[in-house]
Design a protein around this motif. Structure first.
Motif, PDB file in Angstrom:
ATOM      1  N   TYR A  89       0.832  -1.202   0.000  1.00  0.00           N
ATOM      2  CA  TYR A  89       0.000   0.000   0.000  1.00  0.00           C
ATOM      3  C   TYR A  89       0.872   1.261   0.000  1.00  0.00           C
ATOM      4  N   VAL A  90       1.907   1.267   0.831  1.00  0.00           N
ATOM      5  CA  VAL A  90       2.791   2.434   0.907  1.00  0.00           C
ATOM      6  C   VAL A  90       3.592   2.590  -0.377  1.00  0.00           C
ATOM      7  N   ARG A  91       4.133   1.505  -0.873  1.00  0.00           N
ATOM      8  CA  ARG A  91       4.978   1.569  -2.067  1.00  0.00           C
ATOM      9  C   ARG A  91       4.223   2.129  -3.272  1.00  0.00           C
ATOM     10  N   ALA A  92       2.908   2.037  -3.238  1.00  0.00           N
ATOM     11  CA  ALA A  92       2.093   2.562  -4.340  1.00  0.00           C
ATOM     12  C   ALA A  92       1.945   4.079  -4.278  1.00  0.00           C
ATOM     13  N   GLY A  93       2.508   4.714  -3.232  1.00  0.00           N
ATOM     14  CA  GLY A  93       2.466   6.169  -3.153  1.00  0.00           C
ATOM     15  C   GLY A  93       1.592   6.713  -2.047  1.00  0.00           C
ATOM     16  N   ASN A  94       1.279   5.875  -1.066  1.00  0.00           N
ATOM     17  CA  ASN A  94       0.411   6.304   0.025  1.00  0.00           C
ATOM     18  C   ASN A  94       1.192   6.469   1.326  1.00  0.00           C
ATOM     19  N   VAL A  95       0.481   6.841   2.377  1.00  0.00           N
ATOM     20  CA  VAL A  95       1.114   7.155   3.659  1.00  0.00           C
ATOM     21  C   VAL A  95       0.582   6.220   4.741  1.00  0.00           C
ATOM     22  N   LEU A  96       1.500   5.654   5.516  1.00  0.00           N
ATOM     23  CA  LEU A  96       1.147   4.815   6.655  1.00  0.00           C
ATOM     24  C   LEU A  96       1.694   5.476   7.914  1.00  0.00           C
ATOM     25  N   GLU A  97       0.803   5.810   8.839  1.00  0.00           N
ATOM     26  CA  GLU A  97       1.174   6.461  10.099  1.00  0.00           C
ATOM     27  C   GLU A  97       0.988   5.447  11.222  1.00  0.00           C
ATOM     28  N   LEU A 178       9.300   4.733   1.516  1.00  0.00           N
ATOM     29  CA  LEU A 178       9.213   3.316   1.176  1.00  0.00           C
ATOM     30  C   LEU A 178       8.551   3.237  -0.191  1.00  0.00           C
ATOM     31  N   GLY A 179       9.315   2.875  -1.198  1.00  0.00           N
ATOM     32  CA  GLY A 179       8.785   2.923  -2.550  1.00  0.00           C
ATOM     33  C   GLY A 179       8.424   4.344  -2.912  1.00  0.00           C
ATOM     34  N   SER A 180       7.197   4.539  -3.402  1.00  0.00           N
ATOM     35  CA  SER A 180       6.733   5.880  -3.760  1.00  0.00           C
ATOM     36  C   SER A 180       5.990   6.562  -2.623  1.00  0.00           C
ATOM     37  N   GLY A 181       5.901   5.901  -1.464  1.00  0.00           N
ATOM     38  CA  GLY A 181       5.146   6.455  -0.353  1.00  0.00           C
ATOM     39  C   GLY A 181       6.013   6.777   0.846  1.00  0.00           C
ATOM     40  N   LYS A 182       5.351   7.033   1.968  1.00  0.00           N
ATOM     41  CA  LYS A 182       6.035   7.411   3.203  1.00  0.00           C
ATOM     42  C   LYS A 182       5.470   6.612   4.372  1.00  0.00           C
ATOM     43  N   VAL A 183       6.353   6.311   5.319  1.00  0.00           N
ATOM     44  CA  VAL A 183       5.948   5.694   6.581  1.00  0.00           C
ATOM     45  C   VAL A 183       6.352   6.634   7.707  1.00  0.00           C
ATOM     46  N   LEU A 184       5.416   6.943   8.590  1.00  0.00           N
ATOM     47  CA  LEU A 184       5.741   7.670   9.808  1.00  0.00           C
ATOM     48  C   LEU A 184       5.522   6.729  10.978  1.00  0.00           C
ATOM     49  N   VAL A 185       6.551   6.567  11.799  1.00  0.00           N
ATOM     50  CA  VAL A 185       6.431   5.750  13.005  1.00  0.00           C
ATOM     51  C   VAL A 185       6.678   6.644  14.211  1.00  0.00           C
ATOM     52  N   THR A 186       5.892   6.462  15.247  1.00  0.00           N
ATOM     53  CA  THR A 186       6.090   7.254  16.456  1.00  0.00           C
ATOM     54  C   THR A 186       5.887   6.402  17.695  1.00  0.00           C
ATOM     55  N   GLY A 187       6.764   6.599  18.661  1.00  0.00           N
ATOM     56  CA  GLY A 187       6.619   5.968  19.963  1.00  0.00           C
ATOM     57  C   GLY A 187       5.951   6.889  20.959  1.00  0.00           C
ATOM     58  N   LEU A 188       5.535   8.078  20.498  1.00  0.00           N
ATOM     59  CA  LEU A 188       4.838   9.017  21.372  1.00  0.00           C
ATOM     60  C   LEU A 188       3.483   8.451  21.794  1.00  0.00           C
ATOM     61  N   THR A 189       3.049   8.817  22.967  1.00  0.00           N
ATOM     62  CA  THR A 189       1.734   8.396  23.458  1.00  0.00           C
ATOM     63  C   THR A 189       0.675   9.352  22.909  1.00  0.00           C
ATOM     64  N   ILE A 190       0.509   9.335  21.604  1.00  0.00           N
ATOM     65  CA  ILE A 190      -0.334  10.311  20.913  1.00  0.00           C
ATOM     66  C   ILE A 190      -1.737  10.367  21.507  1.00  0.00           C
ATOM     67  N   GLU A 191      -2.401   9.228  21.582  1.00  0.00           N
ATOM     68  CA  GLU A 191      -3.810   9.236  21.998  1.00  0.00           C
ATOM     69  C   GLU A 191      -3.969   9.701  23.443  1.00  0.00           C
TER      70      GLU A 191
END
Length: 321
Positions: A89-97, A178-191
């Motif tokens: 999914y990401v490599r196709a140009g999408n974003v995974l958060e 990653l490919g044509s897309g982006k991955v954002l990873v966070t260890g922050l306690t966002i919620e």
């Protein structure tokens, strides 16, 4: 280097985000609340429901996928077995958060690597430092971990700062291609922190969502009443131009001082990459005349960050005895 596509922008209300979770993280639907406040449409799906979707289903339906923090073990087990689908999914140009802060109330743990082989290491910190603007996010636990196995071209957004001083060896929020897309990873306690720790966290997460959507195709248009991206564009413009001036002076000094060619070439590489991002941000015309365009924000940020690294490379080498 290619920046965000130059296709016609559309309003946030025309985007669609998929939220993956089996339960509310730390008892709060903070991601849904944030997207609702921003006017971003979304769907919610469990890890089991995701099993019936193909990567093409996801590509055709969603601009961005958000994986929520603090889930039970079933969620992480089922997500781990579907990581290849998400990578496609990401490599196709999408974003995974990915909100990767586990070790929470849900009791579950990531047992498989994240996209690209990235892994999270358990480490609690009450303070995390935002590199772009030098601010600190504070919570009872601002983050539950940092990342290892990052690609060389990863952009570090926050680092843990348990004593108040940033620890650059512990990146807690990272963006990488990653490919044509982006991955954002966070260890922050966002919620947990967005729901309970005040406006700084809310503003940080809204900016993160906005910037991540800026990497999708096409980039969104956001009302300045919701996110002051015009001010962010101006901030990164000022940072880039000031750092470029500093770099040019340092480079001449470094050459005259006999700094080794390897270091000079490394600094030139960062400088050239920054210039490419700035050129891409100028595709609509002079940057100062287009500060209201959200589409240039990712490029302006990258230009400033790479120019900062060019300056740092020279300064560090010149400071050595």
């Amino acid at each position: 280097m290619a920046g965000p596509p130059s296709a016609s922008a559309k309003p946030l209300t025309d985007y669609n985000v998929l939220i993956l979770k089996n339960s509310d993280a730390w008892g709060t639907p903070a991601v849904e609340d944030t997207l609702t406040d921003m006017g971003v449409p979304y769907d919610v799906m469990t890890s089991t429901e995701l099993q019936s979707r193909t990567s093409q289903d996801l590509i055709s339906a969603y601009d961005m996928i958000v994986i929520v923090s603090d889930q039970g073990q079933q969620f992480y087990d089922e997500m781990g077995s579907q990581m290849d689908k998400l990578e496609e999914y990401v490599r196709a140009g999408n974003v995974l958060e990915i909100h990767a802060a586990n070790w929470g109330w849900g009791g579950g743990l990531w047992t498989t690597p994240l996209p690209g082989g990235v892994e999270i290491r358990r480490s609690y910190s009450s303070h995390d430092y935002v590199l772009a603007n030098g601010t600190t996010l504070t919570s009872s636990y601002a983050s539950h971990g940092y990342f290892v196995g990052l690609p060389a071209n990863a952009e570090i957004i926050t680092v843990q700062a348990p004593t108040g001083a940033p620890d650059n060896t512990k990146p807690s929020t990272v963006l990488y291609p990653l490919g044509s897309g982006k991955v954002l990873v966070t260890g922050l306690t966002i919620e947990y922190s967005v729901a309970r720790m005040g406006s700084d966290w809310v503003a940080f997460y809204k900016e993160m969502v906005t910037l991540n959507l800026g990497y999708s195709t096409p980039a969104p248009v956001v009302s300045s009443r919701r996110v002051s991206f015009m001010m962010l564009n101006f901030y990164y413009y000022r940072r880039y131009t000031a750092l470029l001036e500093k770099y040019n002076a340092l480079y001449l000094e470094a050459v005259e001082g006999g700094l080794d060619n390897e270091t000079l070439m490394m600094a030139q590489g960062y400088n050239s990459t920054a210039a490419e991002y700035y050129t891409n941000a100028s595709r609509y015309g002079p940057v100062l005349g287009n500060l209201r365009k959200l589409q240039i924000l990712p490029d302006m940020r990258e230009a400033a960050l790479h120019q900062k690294q060019a300056v740092k490379t020279l300064k560090d080498a010149m400071a050595e005895p």
